[in-house]
Scaffold this motif. Structure first.
Motif, short mmCIF file in Angstrom:
data_model
loop_
_atom_site.label_atom_id
_atom_site.label_comp_id
_atom_site.label_asym_id
_atom_site.label_seq_id
_atom_site.Cartn_x
_atom_site.Cartn_y
_atom_site.Cartn_z
N ARG A 127 0.82 -1.21 0.00
CA ARG A 127 0.00 0.00 0.00
C ARG A 127 0.86 1.27 0.00
NH1 ARG A 127 -3.91 -1.23 4.91
NH2 ARG A 127 -4.63 0.90 4.52
N LEU A 128 2.17 1.08 0.14
CA LEU A 128 3.07 2.24 0.09
C LEU A 128 3.23 2.70 -1.37
CD1 LEU A 128 5.94 0.96 2.41
CD2 LEU A 128 4.13 2.59 3.03
N ASN A 129 3.77 3.92 -1.54
CA ASN A 129 4.02 4.33 -2.93
C ASN A 129 5.22 3.57 -3.51
OD1 ASN A 129 6.52 5.76 -2.90
ND2 ASN A 129 5.50 7.52 -1.99
N SER A 130 5.37 3.61 -4.81
CA SER A 130 6.31 2.69 -5.48
C SER A 130 7.75 2.89 -5.04
CB SER A 130 6.20 2.83 -7.00
OG SER A 130 6.60 4.11 -7.39
N ASP A 131 8.18 4.11 -4.82
CA ASP A 131 9.56 4.35 -4.39
C ASP A 131 9.81 3.77 -3.00
OD1 ASP A 131 10.64 5.44 -6.61
OD2 ASP A 131 10.56 7.53 -5.94
N TYR A 132 8.85 3.97 -2.10
CA TYR A 132 8.99 3.40 -0.75
C TYR A 132 9.05 1.88 -0.84
CZ TYR A 132 7.56 7.96 1.28
OH TYR A 132 7.48 9.27 1.64
N ARG A 133 8.14 1.32 -1.65
CA ARG A 133 8.08 -0.14 -1.80
C ARG A 133 9.42 -0.68 -2.29
NH1 ARG A 133 2.95 0.30 -4.45
NH2 ARG A 133 3.96 -0.10 -6.43
N ALA A 134 9.95 -0.02 -3.34
CA ALA A 134 11.20 -0.50 -3.94
C ALA A 134 12.35 -0.39 -2.96
CB ALA A 134 11.50 0.30 -5.20
#
Lengths: 182, 188
Positions: A127-134
């Motif tokens: 549910r995090l944004n993509s940069d955080y997820r990556a």
């Protein structure tokens, strides 16, 4: 040379088993990393194939100076971002198909993340944004250093540190709302 | 999820497709590039050859032998055809009609040389006309060599010469001047 670089070196010298070893090392990790961006396992698998394809067709691009893992994940990220960019302009997937793929992903994911605690954390990460997820994926799942994660994400080490800090804060908030004990 | 073997086989299929696509693009490029290159070479030849000829000095550009030149031309200089290195014994001038009759016989080197050098400088053109020796007034110039002779026919308008079956002509101005030269010289 490590992290598969020696295997790739052998592959370049004509030993096909070198490529098999690289697949053994990174096939699943790369698929899951790309899936952090695209949220579709089939697409992630397809993009991971394209990433490994780069090793086959552009044999002179890898300079053996950086880790092969960093090199592969950087290509994977690039392919994922390309896919997202292209897909946002030309969305082609139907809702039914999306639901089907989502279910497929959930079922596969469920097998891999059998532990309830892990599943909850993983759901929160998604549910995090993509940069955080990556960033979270590279540092905590792939156990890359901040420097290597920065190379993969084409960011500075400081930026990655900030991303991790904010990602953890967001995760804490999300999991706290669901009553997850930290 | 695909098994490792399926995953690997899929990568290799993509690789084969990639190489096939590259090959197709290469062929397509060659299909376009070949006519373009041919056109470029043709254009270069068409535009650069005349320019090159313009830049080369005239004496270098003129072939030594027009008959052997690859460039088509109607103009044939006399020094190619006439071989005056063989000593001329005499030149005999005669007319087919008695009314305007001119008869000369030149034996002296000075007179022979003056006529020969004039003929030598003449510029001959290819001619489709045939000379009828009985058609009007025709002055025949016979150059006598030790073993042969050569005839030139000077009509009102032009001088004709039969060379291996081909008739060649000169301009009227040159023909008039030759006639004046002949008339001005006394017979030996």
């Amino acid at each position: 040379m490590d992290n598969g670089a020696s295997s790739y070196h052998r592959f370049l010298e004509g030993d096909e088993s070198g490529f098999d070893e690289i697949l053994d090392l990174y096939q699943h990790n790369l698929i899951f990393f790309i899936n952090r961006y695209v949220n579709n396992l089939t697409v992630a698998e397809d993009l991971a194939e394209d990433t490994f394809l780069e090793l086959l067709i552009h044999k002179n691009r890898y300079n053996f100076q950086t880790s092969l893992k960093t090199y592969l994940f950087a290509i994977g990220r690039h392919k994922a971002l390309d896919y997202i960019r292209h897909n946002s302009r030309f969305p082609t997937i139907s809702l039914d198909e999306a639901a089907e793929k989502s279910n497929e992903f959930i079922s596969v994911e469920a097998k891999l993340l059998s532990d309830e605690r892990k599943r909850l954390v993983n759901a929160a990460i998604n549910r995090l944004n993509s940069d955080y997820r990556a960033a979270i994926h590279l540092v905590y799942f792939e156990e890359l250093s901040y420097e290597d994660a920065a190379k993969v994400m084409k960011k500075s080490k400081k930026q990655v540190e900030n991303l991790i800090y904010r990602a953890k804060a967001s995760l804490r908030s999300l999991l706290g709302k669901e009553g997850f004990e930290l | 999820m695909k098994s490792k073997e399926q995953f690997k086989s899929s990568i290799y299929k993509k690789r084969d497709l990639y190489y096939a696509e590259q090959h197709r693009k290469c062929l397509q490029f060659m299909k376009i590039a070949t006519p373009v290159a041919a056109c470029f070479i043709l254009a270069f030849t068409i535009f650069m050859t005349p320019l090159r000829n313009m830049l080369i000095p005239v004496d270098e550009a003129t072939p030594e032998n027009h008959l052997e030149s690859s460039l088509p031309t109607d103009e044939v200089s006399s020094d190619v055809i006439d071989d005056f290195s063989i000593p001329v014994l005499s030149i005999e001038i005669n007319t087919n009609t008695e009314d305007e009759g001119i008869y000369r016989l030149f034996r002296t080197t000075e007179k022979i040389n003056s006529i020969i050098s004039y003929i030598d400088d003449l510029i001959f053109f290819e001619s489709q006309d045939m000379v009828d020796e009985n058609d009007g007034t025709v002055i025949t110039i016979t150059v006598n060599y030790p073993d042969s002779e050569k005839n030139y026919y000077l009509r009102d308008d032009a001088l004709f010469r039969n060379e291996s079956g081909d008739w060649k002509t000169i301009s009227k101005a040159q023909a008039d001047r030759l006639k004046q030269l002949i008339e001005s010289l006394e017979s030996d």
